[in-house]
Design an enzyme around this catalytic site. Sequence first.
Site, PDB file in Angstrom:
ATOM      1  N   ASP A   1       0.843  -1.202   0.000  1.00 31.26           N
ATOM      2  CA  ASP A   1       0.000   0.000   0.000  1.00 31.26           C
ATOM      3  C   ASP A   1       0.880   1.254   0.000  1.00 31.26           C
ATOM      4  OD1 ASP A   1       0.893  -0.079   2.590  1.00 31.26           O
ATOM      5  OD2 ASP A   1      -1.066   0.162   3.526  1.00 31.26           O
ATOM      6  N   SER A   2       2.205   1.043  -0.007  1.00 24.27           N
ATOM      7  CA  SER A   2       3.131   2.157  -0.246  1.00 24.27           C
ATOM      8  C   SER A   2       2.882   2.743  -1.641  1.00 24.27           C
ATOM      9  CB  SER A   2       4.587   1.706  -0.109  1.00 24.27           C
ATOM     10  OG  SER A   2       4.816   0.544  -0.893  1.00 24.27           O
TER      11      SER A   2
ATOM     12  N   ASP B   1      -1.267  -6.137  -0.712  1.00 22.35           N
ATOM     13  CA  ASP B   1      -1.507  -5.509   0.592  1.00 22.35           C
ATOM     14  C   ASP B   1      -2.976  -5.142   0.759  1.00 22.35           C
ATOM     15  OD1 ASP B   1      -0.222  -4.798   2.882  1.00 22.35           O
ATOM     16  OD2 ASP B   1       0.862  -3.093   2.021  1.00 22.35           O
TER      17      ASP B   1
ATOM     18  N   LYS C   1      -1.396  -9.367   2.383  1.00 23.14           N
ATOM     19  CA  LYS C   1      -0.639  -8.922   3.570  1.00 23.14           C
ATOM     20  C   LYS C   1      -1.566  -8.027   4.382  1.00 23.14           C
ATOM     21  CE  LYS C   1       2.954  -5.869   3.284  1.00 23.14           C
ATOM     22  NZ  LYS C   1       2.512  -4.741   4.110  1.00 23.14           N
TER      23      LYS C   1
ATOM     24  N   GLU D   1      -1.758  -5.604   8.014  1.00 23.39           N
ATOM     25  CA  GLU D   1      -1.106  -4.968   9.160  1.00 23.39           C
ATOM     26  C   GLU D   1      -1.942  -5.205  10.416  1.00 23.39           C
ATOM     27  OE1 GLU D   1      -0.020  -0.823   8.733  1.00 23.39           O
ATOM     28  OE2 GLU D   1       0.871  -1.182   6.753  1.00 23.39           O
TER      29      GLU D   1
ATOM     30  N   GLU E   1       8.771  -4.648  10.261  1.00 24.48           N
ATOM     31  CA  GLU E   1       9.261  -3.354   9.775  1.00 24.48           C
ATOM     32  C   GLU E   1       9.862  -2.541  10.918  1.00 24.48           C
ATOM     33  OE1 GLU E   1       6.639  -1.219   7.150  1.00 24.48           O
ATOM     34  OE2 GLU E   1       7.885   0.584   7.205  1.00 24.48           O
TER      35      GLU E   1
HETATM   36  O1  KIV Z   1       3.499  -1.143   1.636  1.00 28.41           O
HETATM   37  C1  KIV Z   1       4.647  -1.577   1.507  1.00 28.41           C
HETATM   38  O2  KIV Z   1       5.355  -1.307   0.535  1.00 28.41           O
HETATM   39  C2  KIV Z   1       5.175  -2.427   2.545  1.00 28.41           C
HETATM   40  C3  KIV Z   1       6.607  -2.797   2.423  1.00 28.41           C
HETATM   41  C4  KIV Z   1       7.284  -2.739   3.718  1.00 28.41           C
HETATM   42  C5  KIV Z   1       6.729  -4.109   1.773  1.00 28.41           C
HETATM   43  O3  KIV Z   1       4.472  -2.823   3.419  1.00 28.41           O
END
Ligand code: KIV
Length: 272
Positions: free
Chosen positions: A52-53, A91, A121, A123, A190
């Site tokens: 989500d970056s 993500d 993924k 969080e 992280e």
């Molecule tokens: O959103 C992202 O790019 C991440 C990286 C740390 C993989 O979570």
Amino acid sequence: MSVHTADKTKITTVHLKKMKDNGEKICVLTAYDYTTARIIDGAGIEVVIVGDSASNTMIGNPTTLSITLEQMIHYAKAVVNGTKRALVIADMPFGTVCGNPLKSLDAAIRMMQETGADAIKVEGGAEIREDIKKIIDAGIPIMAHLGLMPQSINKYGTYGVRGKDKEEAKKLMEDCLLMEELGVFGILLEKIPASLAAQISAKISIPTIGIGAGSATDGQVLVIQDVMGMNKDFSPKFLRRYADLHTIMTGATQSYISDVKAGSFPNEDESY
Ligand code: KIV
């Protein structure tokens, strides 16, 4: 089993576990588009995370909070289209997995169904245990993301290192053990102290992937724009740049501008 670049077999979560067991480091990069995914997949990267970056790197938002599920699906689909061998992890954006298991499952199913990603993924720790359980029960593989969780920036107030004090380190270890018990296939750690990441990686049997978490994690991940040196403004201690695309692209753009201005592009060979 060792996973080599020449071996074109599609990588699965099972491979990643075997790599950890064999002590073979897992190499991960982010990507958000078809062309980049093709390049890094062809180069032998084992896992691509559609992070989500993308909110920052692709859209220019100040945080990851504003990217939507629809936008993440768009980027993840493009990466899946460009990837043959690597495991693709998409993500789940802010607010999609947050304490309402049925709603979380719906969002996870959309992500998997509409993108073709291999896994998602998420969080968060114990707070979202029921969501994690529900999604895994539906057959969707999850990588947990712990330590610094950028979606919680408004709670932390800073992007600093997490898990430095005893209490937070203890909670982090507990969350990792819980996630393993719930059945996640891996944990992204992280920005935490290297010693804590080493303890976690030794204690759990699933792979850990670190970013700013030292060298003892089972794999490493970096954001593609950072690795390729496209962003001069972001220089955290953990970053190693492997190219200077900012300079290369600036130079190429300037050469193009001067050729067009001078009328030397296109020439006869470049015309029909
Ligand atoms: O959103 C992202 O790019 C991440 C990286 C740390 C993989 O979570």
